[in-house]
Motif scaffolding. Structure first.
Motif, short mmCIF file in Angstrom:
data_model
loop_
_atom_site.label_atom_id
_atom_site.label_comp_id
_atom_site.label_asym_id
_atom_site.label_seq_id
_atom_site.Cartn_x
_atom_site.Cartn_y
_atom_site.Cartn_z
N ILE A 199 21.29 20.16 8.21
CA ILE A 199 21.40 20.55 6.80
C ILE A 199 21.36 19.34 5.88
O ILE A 199 20.79 19.41 4.78
CB ILE A 199 22.69 21.39 6.55
N ASP A 200 21.90 18.21 6.30
CA ASP A 200 21.86 17.02 5.46
C ASP A 200 20.42 16.53 5.27
O ASP A 200 20.07 15.98 4.21
CB ASP A 200 22.72 15.90 6.05
N ASP A 201 19.58 16.72 6.28
CA ASP A 201 18.18 16.35 6.15
C ASP A 201 17.44 17.35 5.25
O ASP A 201 16.61 16.96 4.42
CB ASP A 201 17.49 16.32 7.51
N VAL A 202 17.74 18.64 5.41
CA VAL A 202 17.10 19.65 4.58
C VAL A 202 17.40 19.41 3.10
O VAL A 202 16.53 19.54 2.23
CB VAL A 202 17.56 21.06 5.01
N LEU A 203 18.64 19.03 2.81
CA LEU A 203 19.07 18.85 1.42
C LEU A 203 18.85 17.44 0.89
O LEU A 203 19.08 17.18 -0.29
CB LEU A 203 20.55 19.22 1.28
N PHE A 204 18.41 16.52 1.74
CA PHE A 204 18.24 15.13 1.33
C PHE A 204 17.36 14.97 0.09
O PHE A 204 17.72 14.21 -0.83
CB PHE A 204 17.69 14.30 2.49
N PRO A 205 16.21 15.62 0.00
CA PRO A 205 15.39 15.44 -1.21
C PRO A 205 16.10 15.83 -2.50
O PRO A 205 15.83 15.27 -3.56
CB PRO A 205 14.17 16.34 -0.95
N ILE A 206 17.01 16.79 -2.41
CA ILE A 206 17.76 17.21 -3.60
C ILE A 206 18.92 16.25 -3.85
O ILE A 206 19.11 15.76 -4.97
CB ILE A 206 18.28 18.65 -3.44
N GLN A 207 19.67 15.95 -2.80
CA GLN A 207 20.88 15.13 -3.00
C GLN A 207 20.52 13.68 -3.31
O GLN A 207 21.09 13.08 -4.23
CB GLN A 207 21.76 15.22 -1.75
N HIS A 208 19.59 13.12 -2.58
CA HIS A 208 19.23 11.71 -2.77
C HIS A 208 18.22 11.56 -3.90
O HIS A 208 18.30 10.62 -4.69
CB HIS A 208 18.66 11.14 -1.48
N GLY A 209 17.27 12.50 -3.99
CA GLY A 209 16.22 12.39 -4.99
C GLY A 209 16.61 12.94 -6.35
O GLY A 209 16.65 12.22 -7.34
#
Length: 264
Positions: free
Chosen positions: A169-179
């Motif tokens: 889930i952290d990879d799935v949400l990475f573009p939103i959380q980090h980007g």
């Protein structure tokens, strides 16, 4: 404190809608001021186009970044964009709440980001030099504010586990959380995810609310994800790759978080 909840679900009676109502009550009980941007109820315009600049001249070539910057700098942004930017300036914390559709946020919320994060506001800020590559990834307009995702997902938690078929889930949400969140400067908290959303009975709903309430009670105390700051020395500039001695022989999203990142 001031909390902005940006909510994206078309059905008020959904689990997502019920959790939005619960979150607002809980935050207000804790003494916070709350504003809600209910994007479907607002009939939010999703597409970024020339209408976002009230001074746009018909027939001229539309450049999304240049037109956005011109409108931001000259005060000719459309009123709905200005209103949401003002909410972001007002907020001490922002919660993006949405169902996970096709591994990302609903289109209406993506459109909110594209339009509200105008050039000069959400991106395109700061100097570009041999040592500093813009104010982003830990710097920027929204520095000093907190952000958190509240997500409902239809899949099982195991589907989003480290070895799950959907990917962690952290990879799935990475573009939103980090980007989307870290890029303009937010301190990003770990997400709050509800799995098997369509399999919720009264008992499960009570448990979900209890768990969500605990997260909201700690909204201003929870340690953020320790993403690496772009201009703090970990990255080569202008290549913007990690220095070879950092996380050597590793790759993937995880290398952009530093477990022992020092505080500012």
């Amino acid at each position: 404190m001031n909390v902005l909840l940006v909510y994206a679900h078309p059905e008020p009676r959904s689990l997502t809608g019920s959790l939005k109502n619960y979150a607002v009550r809980r935050l207000m009980q804790n003494g916070h001021m709350v504003q809600v941007s209910d994007l479907y109820a607002m009939r939010w315009k999703t597409t970024l186009d020339s209408d976002d600049n009230t001074a746009y001249r018909p027939g001229t070539r539309f450049d999304p970044s240049a037109d956005s910057m011109q409108a931001f700098q000259t005060g000719t942004q459309s009123a709905d964009i200005v209103a949401e930017q003002d909410k972001l300036r007002w907020a001490d914390a922002v919660i993006l709440q949405f169902p996970l559709w096709w591994f990302t946020m609903p289109a209406i919320l993506k459109g909110w980001v594209e339009r509200v994060y105008a050039c000069g506001f959400g991106y395109g800020v700061g100097e570009h030099s041999d040592t500093h590559w813009g104010d982003r990834y830990g710097e920027g307009t929204l520095t000093g504010k907190r952000a958190m995702l509240m997500v409902t997902a239809g899949g099982w938690e195991s589907h989003y586990a480290p070895r799950g078929i959907n990917g962690p889930i952290d990879d799935v949400l990475f573009p939103i959380q980090h980007g989307v969140l870290y890029y303009p400067g937010f301190d990003v908290l770990p997400p709050h995810v509800v799995y098997r959303a369509h399999k919720t009975d009264a008992a499960k709903f009570d448990r979900i609310c209890h768990e969500l309430g605990q997260r909201l009670d700690r909204l201003f105390d929870t340690a953020p994800i320790p993403f690496r700051r772009q201009n703090a020395g970990d990255y080569l500039i202008p290549e913007l790759t990690l220095r070879p001695e950092i996380a050597a022989d590793q790759s993937g999203y995880g290398i952009h978080a530093a477990p022992n990142r020092p505080e500012d």
